[in-house]
Write a protein that holds these residues in place. Structure first.
Motif, PDB file in Angstrom:
ATOM      1  N   THR A 168       0.865  -1.174   0.000  1.00  0.00           N
ATOM      2  CA  THR A 168       0.000   0.000   0.000  1.00  0.00           C
ATOM      3  C   THR A 168       0.902   1.224   0.000  1.00  0.00           C
ATOM      4  O   THR A 168       1.778   1.352   0.857  1.00  0.00           O
ATOM      5  CB  THR A 168      -0.915   0.025   1.240  1.00  0.00           C
ATOM      6  N   ILE A 169       0.702   2.080  -0.973  1.00  0.00           N
ATOM      7  CA  ILE A 169       1.468   3.313  -1.068  1.00  0.00           C
ATOM      8  C   ILE A 169       0.548   4.452  -0.671  1.00  0.00           C
ATOM      9  O   ILE A 169      -0.518   4.635  -1.263  1.00  0.00           O
ATOM     10  CB  ILE A 169       2.011   3.530  -2.493  1.00  0.00           C
ATOM     11  N   VAL A 170       0.951   5.194   0.349  1.00  0.00           N
ATOM     12  CA  VAL A 170       0.206   6.368   0.793  1.00  0.00           C
ATOM     13  C   VAL A 170       1.017   7.577   0.365  1.00  0.00           C
ATOM     14  O   VAL A 170       2.170   7.748   0.793  1.00  0.00           O
ATOM     15  CB  VAL A 170      -0.015   6.381   2.319  1.00  0.00           C
ATOM     16  N   ALA A 171       0.431   8.397  -0.475  1.00  0.00           N
ATOM     17  CA  ALA A 171       1.117   9.576  -0.987  1.00  0.00           C
ATOM     18  C   ALA A 171       0.506  10.832  -0.378  1.00  0.00           C
ATOM     19  O   ALA A 171      -0.713  10.948  -0.275  1.00  0.00           O
ATOM     20  CB  ALA A 171       1.003   9.630  -2.510  1.00  0.00           C
ATOM     21  N   SER A 172       1.376  11.735   0.034  1.00  0.00           N
ATOM     22  CA  SER A 172       0.886  12.958   0.654  1.00  0.00           C
ATOM     23  C   SER A 172       1.929  14.056   0.509  1.00  0.00           C
ATOM     24  O   SER A 172       3.126  13.812   0.659  1.00  0.00           O
ATOM     25  CB  SER A 172       0.595  12.707   2.137  1.00  0.00           C
ATOM     26  N   CYS A 173       1.443  15.253   0.231  1.00  0.00           N
ATOM     27  CA  CYS A 173       2.380  16.371   0.141  1.00  0.00           C
ATOM     28  C   CYS A 173       1.708  17.646   0.650  1.00  0.00           C
ATOM     29  O   CYS A 173       0.493  17.770   0.677  1.00  0.00           O
ATOM     30  CB  CYS A 173       2.896  16.551  -1.283  1.00  0.00           C
ATOM     31  N   GLY A 174       2.538  18.547   1.091  1.00  0.00           N
ATOM     32  CA  GLY A 174       2.069  19.851   1.545  1.00  0.00           C
ATOM     33  C   GLY A 174       1.991  19.973   3.060  1.00  0.00           C
ATOM     34  O   GLY A 174       1.770  19.003   3.768  1.00  0.00           O
ATOM     35  N   SER A 175       2.167  21.187   3.523  1.00  0.00           N
ATOM     36  CA  SER A 175       2.178  21.451   4.965  1.00  0.00           C
ATOM     37  C   SER A 175       0.815  21.226   5.613  1.00  0.00           C
ATOM     38  O   SER A 175       0.731  20.978   6.815  1.00  0.00           O
ATOM     39  CB  SER A 175       2.660  22.881   5.237  1.00  0.00           C
ATOM     40  N   ALA A 176      -0.254  21.258   4.837  1.00  0.00           N
ATOM     41  CA  ALA A 176      -1.591  21.026   5.394  1.00  0.00           C
ATOM     42  C   ALA A 176      -1.766  19.580   5.856  1.00  0.00           C
ATOM     43  O   ALA A 176      -2.698  19.277   6.601  1.00  0.00           O
ATOM     44  CB  ALA A 176      -2.665  21.373   4.361  1.00  0.00           C
ATOM     45  N   LYS A 177      -0.860  18.691   5.449  1.00  0.00           N
ATOM     46  CA  LYS A 177      -0.973  17.271   5.794  1.00  0.00           C
ATOM     47  C   LYS A 177      -0.127  16.872   7.001  1.00  0.00           C
ATOM     48  O   LYS A 177      -0.143  15.715   7.413  1.00  0.00           O
ATOM     49  CB  LYS A 177      -0.552  16.403   4.606  1.00  0.00           C
ATOM     50  N   VAL A 178       0.628  17.809   7.591  1.00  0.00           N
ATOM     51  CA  VAL A 178       1.549  17.489   8.687  1.00  0.00           C
ATOM     52  C   VAL A 178       0.851  16.739   9.815  1.00  0.00           C
ATOM     53  O   VAL A 178       1.320  15.689  10.266  1.00  0.00           O
ATOM     54  CB  VAL A 178       2.229  18.764   9.239  1.00  0.00           C
ATOM     55  N   ASP A 179      -0.258  17.257  10.310  1.00  0.00           N
ATOM     56  CA  ASP A 179      -0.946  16.620  11.432  1.00  0.00           C
ATOM     57  C   ASP A 179      -1.492  15.251  11.056  1.00  0.00           C
ATOM     58  O   ASP A 179      -1.388  14.301  11.839  1.00  0.00           O
ATOM     59  CB  ASP A 179      -2.083  17.512  11.951  1.00  0.00           C
ATOM     60  N   ALA A 180      -2.072  15.138   9.873  1.00  0.00           N
ATOM     61  CA  ALA A 180      -2.638  13.858   9.438  1.00  0.00           C
ATOM     62  C   ALA A 180      -1.545  12.801   9.304  1.00  0.00           C
ATOM     63  O   ALA A 180      -1.718  11.658   9.739  1.00  0.00           O
ATOM     64  CB  ALA A 180      -3.381  14.026   8.118  1.00  0.00           C
ATOM     65  N   VAL A 181      -0.410  13.166   8.719  1.00  0.00           N
ATOM     66  CA  VAL A 181       0.699  12.222   8.539  1.00  0.00           C
ATOM     67  C   VAL A 181       1.270  11.801   9.879  1.00  0.00           C
ATOM     68  O   VAL A 181       1.429  10.612  10.163  1.00  0.00           O
ATOM     69  CB  VAL A 181       1.806  12.828   7.642  1.00  0.00           C
ATOM     70  N   SER A 182       1.576  12.763  10.743  1.00  0.00           N
ATOM     71  CA  SER A 182       2.204  12.412  12.022  1.00  0.00           C
ATOM     72  C   SER A 182       1.260  11.600  12.901  1.00  0.00           C
ATOM     73  O   SER A 182       1.679  10.651  13.568  1.00  0.00           O
ATOM     74  CB  SER A 182       2.720  13.655  12.750  1.00  0.00           C
TER      75      SER A 182
END
Length: 159
Positions: free
Chosen positions: A97-111
């Motif tokens: 499973t590849i989860v792709a994410s970019c941008g500072s708006a995703k910081v909280d969701a990623v962490s």
């Protein structure tokens, strides 16, 4: 060689989800192999929303609470949105499973997702609250295969 493309059926969400669920389950093992009764895609490429949703599984939603192989495709339970989504169990059953994410708006969701991944990997029915309900992408850690996160510097800033 049978077609490997299985587009969802359009229409009312519950009926469409049920029909797509049956389509996925009816595929021969050489198209979609099954592991412990769960169809397992070779790869799933999934984006991560600012609020932590993946596919159309939103934090706190009823679809985020579905953890078994009983449902592969589910109606989206978001007001004003008529669509279906693969269940978290189906996404997590992929070989990779590849989860792709970019941008500072995703910081909280990623962490949040990565922090909760270890809790999700060790969770079992009867063990209390599902740790991924508020961060659906954390559920991917408890899957069959491996999860690869592709992040830019901004999205990874909270790690």
């Amino acid at each position: 060689f049978p077609s490997p493309i299985h587009a969802p059926i359009t229409g009312e969400s519950p009926d469409s989800a049920s029909a797509y669920d049956q389509t996925l389950r009816s595929q021969a093992a050489q198209i979609i192999p099954s592991i412990d009764g769960m169809p397992s895609l070779d790869m799933a490429l999934i984006g991560l929303g600012n609020d932590g949703h993946i596919g159309s599984v939103y934090p706190g939603s009823e679809t985020a609470k579905v953890h078994s192989a009983a449902s592969l495709a589910l109606p989206v339970d978001k007001p004003g949105k008529q669509s279906i989504t693969m269940s978290l169990a189906m996404m997590a059953a992929a070989q990779i499973t590849i989860v792709a994410s970019c941008g500072s708006a995703k910081v909280d969701a990623v962490s949040s997702a990565i922090r909760l991944s270890s809790d999700s990997a060790s969770w079992s029915p009867g063990a209390g609250a599902m740790p991924w309900v508020d961060s659906p992408s954390a559920r991917l850690a408890s899957g069959q295969g491996e999860t690869l996160w592709i992040l830019d510097t901004e999205a990874a800033a909270g790690l």
